[in-house]
Write a protein that holds these residues in place. Structure first.
Motif, short mmCIF file in Angstrom:
data_model
loop_
_atom_site.label_atom_id
_atom_site.label_comp_id
_atom_site.label_asym_id
_atom_site.label_seq_id
_atom_site.Cartn_x
_atom_site.Cartn_y
_atom_site.Cartn_z
N ALA A 273 -7.65 -2.13 5.41
CA ALA A 273 -8.00 -0.86 6.08
C ALA A 273 -6.85 -0.32 7.22
CB ALA A 273 -9.33 -0.85 6.71
N GLY A 274 -6.51 -1.42 7.98
CA GLY A 274 -5.36 -1.10 8.84
C GLY A 274 -3.95 -0.60 8.39
N SER A 275 -3.79 -1.61 7.34
CA SER A 275 -2.53 -1.24 6.35
C SER A 275 -2.63 0.00 5.65
CB SER A 275 -2.14 -2.53 5.33
OG SER A 275 -2.48 -3.70 6.03
N LEU A 276 -3.70 0.58 5.51
CA LEU A 276 -3.90 1.86 4.48
C LEU A 276 -3.64 2.92 5.64
CD1 LEU A 276 -6.77 1.06 2.00
CD2 LEU A 276 -4.26 1.69 1.54
N VAL A 277 -4.14 2.94 6.73
CA VAL A 277 -4.04 3.82 7.84
C VAL A 277 -2.49 3.87 8.19
CG1 VAL A 277 -4.40 4.46 10.24
CG2 VAL A 277 -6.24 3.39 8.86
N ILE A 278 -1.66 2.78 8.12
CA ILE A 278 -0.31 2.82 8.49
C ILE A 278 0.56 3.62 7.31
CG2 ILE A 278 1.70 1.57 9.18
CD1 ILE A 278 -0.32 -0.40 10.57
N ALA B 82 0.94 -1.31 -0.15
CA ALA B 82 0.04 -0.18 0.01
C ALA B 82 0.82 1.31 0.06
CB ALA B 82 -0.95 -0.13 1.15
N PHE B 83 1.85 1.27 0.74
CA PHE B 83 2.97 2.38 0.62
C PHE B 83 3.43 2.60 -0.62
CE2 PHE B 83 7.23 4.00 1.03
CZ PHE B 83 7.03 5.08 1.61
N LEU B 84 4.03 1.58 -1.24
CA LEU B 84 4.36 1.76 -2.45
C LEU B 84 3.32 2.38 -3.62
CD1 LEU B 84 7.09 1.11 -4.44
CD2 LEU B 84 6.07 -1.22 -4.79
N VAL B 85 2.21 1.91 -3.32
CA VAL B 85 1.09 2.40 -4.20
C VAL B 85 0.87 3.72 -3.92
CG1 VAL B 85 -1.36 2.33 -4.87
CG2 VAL B 85 -0.14 0.02 -4.64
N LEU B 86 0.89 4.40 -2.75
CA LEU B 86 0.54 5.51 -2.39
C LEU B 86 1.70 6.51 -2.79
CD1 LEU B 86 -1.11 5.17 1.01
CD2 LEU B 86 -2.36 6.01 -1.03
N PHE B 87 3.00 6.06 -2.78
CA PHE B 87 4.11 6.92 -3.04
C PHE B 87 4.30 7.10 -4.24
CE2 PHE B 87 8.74 7.59 -3.20
CZ PHE B 87 8.80 8.60 -2.16
N VAL B 88 3.93 5.83 -5.06
CA VAL B 88 4.40 6.19 -6.56
C VAL B 88 3.39 7.02 -7.17
CG1 VAL B 88 4.08 4.89 -8.91
CG2 VAL B 88 5.44 3.92 -6.93
N THR B 89 1.95 6.85 -6.65
CA THR B 89 0.99 7.80 -7.04
C THR B 89 1.14 9.34 -6.74
OG1 THR B 89 -0.77 5.88 -6.65
CG2 THR B 89 -1.69 8.44 -6.78
N GLY B 90 1.87 9.54 -5.45
CA GLY B 90 2.13 10.94 -5.13
C GLY B 90 3.35 11.62 -5.94
N LEU B 91 4.39 10.51 -6.59
CA LEU B 91 5.37 11.01 -7.35
C LEU B 91 4.58 11.28 -8.80
CD1 LEU B 91 8.20 8.57 -6.60
CD2 LEU B 91 8.08 10.93 -6.02
N ALA B 92 3.75 10.59 -9.40
CA ALA B 92 3.07 10.67 -10.61
C ALA B 92 2.27 11.75 -10.50
CB ALA B 92 2.27 9.57 -10.70
N GLN B 93 1.51 12.22 -9.56
CA GLN B 93 0.70 13.55 -9.36
C GLN B 93 1.73 14.74 -9.18
OE1 GLN B 93 -2.62 13.96 -9.52
NE2 GLN B 93 -2.53 11.66 -10.24
N LEU C 139 -9.38 8.21 -3.22
CA LEU C 139 -9.53 7.41 -4.51
C LEU C 139 -8.48 6.28 -4.44
CD1 LEU C 139 -10.32 9.98 -7.08
CD2 LEU C 139 -12.06 8.61 -6.00
N THR C 140 -7.30 6.47 -3.95
CA THR C 140 -6.50 5.56 -4.11
C THR C 140 -6.50 4.38 -3.20
OG1 THR C 140 -4.74 7.02 -4.95
CG2 THR C 140 -3.81 4.98 -4.07
N CYS C 141 -6.75 4.80 -1.81
CA CYS C 141 -7.50 3.95 -0.75
C CYS C 141 -8.31 3.18 -1.26
CB CYS C 141 -7.62 4.69 0.50
SG CYS C 141 -5.97 5.56 1.20
N MET D 241 2.83 2.03 -14.43
CA MET D 241 3.53 1.39 -13.32
C MET D 241 2.45 1.19 -12.25
SD MET D 241 6.76 3.07 -11.34
CE MET D 241 7.68 3.46 -12.89
N ILE D 242 1.42 2.23 -12.11
CA ILE D 242 0.58 2.24 -10.82
C ILE D 242 -0.31 1.11 -11.13
CG2 ILE D 242 -1.29 3.45 -9.68
CD1 ILE D 242 0.41 5.89 -10.29
N ALA D 243 -0.88 0.99 -12.31
CA ALA D 243 -1.91 -0.04 -12.80
C ALA D 243 -1.31 -1.45 -12.45
CB ALA D 243 -2.15 0.21 -14.24
N PHE D 244 0.15 -1.71 -12.82
CA PHE D 244 0.78 -3.06 -12.63
C PHE D 244 0.80 -3.26 -11.08
CE2 PHE D 244 2.14 -3.13 -17.02
CZ PHE D 244 1.95 -4.32 -17.35
#
Length: 371
Positions: free
Chosen positions: A305-310, A26-37, A337-339, A252-255
């Motif tokens: 849900a717990g993983s997304l919060v952390i 989840a951290f990787l998904v959020l971080f890459v999404t933040g970099l893309a944005q 939306l990402t969560c 990359m995010i889709a994969f």
């Protein structure tokens, strides 16, 4: 729900390991999404922040400002249709500035706009655009990292002209370069120094910014042959490298989402297989398949849900620690939306386990237990 929570409490080590993996994914998904944005915003912030809804560009310019030349005649026609207060010229050029008394070279994009009009940016420090005197400019505050301050004198390497920084703005960049806003008088002088470039007295602009509806844009397109009337989003997409950069990051995010679904599906499927006997016995004593399937889905939901919060907390910490030179943007809407997408992907991955639970035969499971 009782069964799902009790099992999570009973097998703490097993589910803690899964939770750690989910946090990292989840951290990787959020971080890459933040970099893309962040990269998207850094590449087109100056255009995105404009109040314009449409732009008039020269035909066959591929919607790129730097390839377009628009004259005074088109500007007058645009003002007649859209209104004088809704049409204003825009000129830009990428160049290199050198601070006086320093050898560092700064790649910037010069934006020439009417600093008394609605294209003028809002300053966060120093003078407002309308208060600029001759020779003054307003620069993006990212130049501060290179030692530029209020009162710094910057020399244009191509023309030799010098300007004094009188104000700073935030988040004004174009094609990953900070934007420097010039008064129209400074642009006229700059063009006069540049060989082979039409001067402002000849009425040469890169574009005409328009505030108006789609119907107004259609009227402008009909009245101005030899031009293209495009939306702001079209102008953003045409910035060099923008679409290619975003296409790679979005793939990359889709994969990452697909990989996340497979990883979670495999983990919970293995755990479900290990509990085949227990599920079979529960079925034999009257537990419904629906109840057991809901138990598996609830476990996935709680862990996700717990993983997304952390993960969100970790991303916010990383965001605060990142240097200003690294573009990163994760606004609230994108985060939510990402969560939600991650939760959906996690639940979708659990369907394999739910299917396995539905296929468990109580008598067969009891027989294996007895053996």
């Amino acid at each position: 729900m009782f069964l799902a929570i009790r099992e999570l409490r009973h097998a703490k080590a097993r589910y803690a390991l899964i939770a750690v993996i989910m946090v990292l994914v989840a951290f990787l998904v959020l971080f890459v999404t933040g970099l893309a944005q962040g990269l998207a915003y850094d590449s087109a912030a100056a255009v995105k922040n404009m109040k314009a809804t449409h732009f008039i560009l020269e035909e066959h310019s591929d919607n790129r400002f730097t390839r377009s030349q628009i004259g005074d005649e088109a500007l007058e026609t645009a003002r007649q249709i859209a209104g004088t207060g809704n049409s204003t010229p825009l000129s830009l050029r990428m160049t290199t500035l050198v601070p006086e008394g320093d050898s560092v070279k700064l790649d910037v994009t010069l934006f020439a706009v009417d600093l008394n009009g609605w294209l003028a940016p809002d300053t966060t420090e120093g003078l407002s655009p309308a208060a600029l005197s001759a020779g003054g400019i307003i620069a993006d505050d990212s130049l501060k990292e290179s030692g530029v301050q209020l009162g710094s004198v910057l020399r244009d390497q191509a023309s030799g002209l010098t300007w004094t920084v009188r104000g700073f703005v935030k988040h004004e960049s174009f094609s990953h370069t900070p934007v420097v806003f010039l008064p129209t008088a400074a642009w006229t002088e700059l063009n006069a120094r540049s060989a082979g470039v039409m001067t402002a007295k000849d009425g040469s602009y890169n574009a005409i910014a328009i505030q108006g509806s789609g119907a107004t844009a259609e009227k402008l397109a009909q009245a101005l042959p030899g031009t293209d009337v495009i939306t702001k989003s079209d102008a953003v997409s045409a910035i060099p490298g923008y679409k290619e950069e975003q296409g790679s990051l979005l793939m990359m995010i889709a994969f990452l989402y697909i990989i996340s679904a497979f990883v979670l599906a495999v983990f919970f499927y293995v755990i479900t297989i290990q509990k085949t006997v227990q599920f079979g016995i529960l079925k034999a004593v009257g537990a419904r398949t629906r109840y057991l399937a809901q138990s598996v889905a609830l476990q996935v939901l709680v862990l996700s849900a717990g993983s997304l919060v952390i993960s969100t907390a970790l991303v916010k910490l990383f965001e605060a620690a990142l240097p200003g030179s690294m573009p990163f943007l994760l606004n609230t809407s994108t985060l939510v939306l990402t969560c939600l997408a991650f939760l959906v992907i996690s639940l979708a991955g659990s369907l394999v386990s739910v299917w396995k639970v539905a296929k468990i035969d109580a008598l067969d499971a009891i027989g294996r237990a007895a053996a």
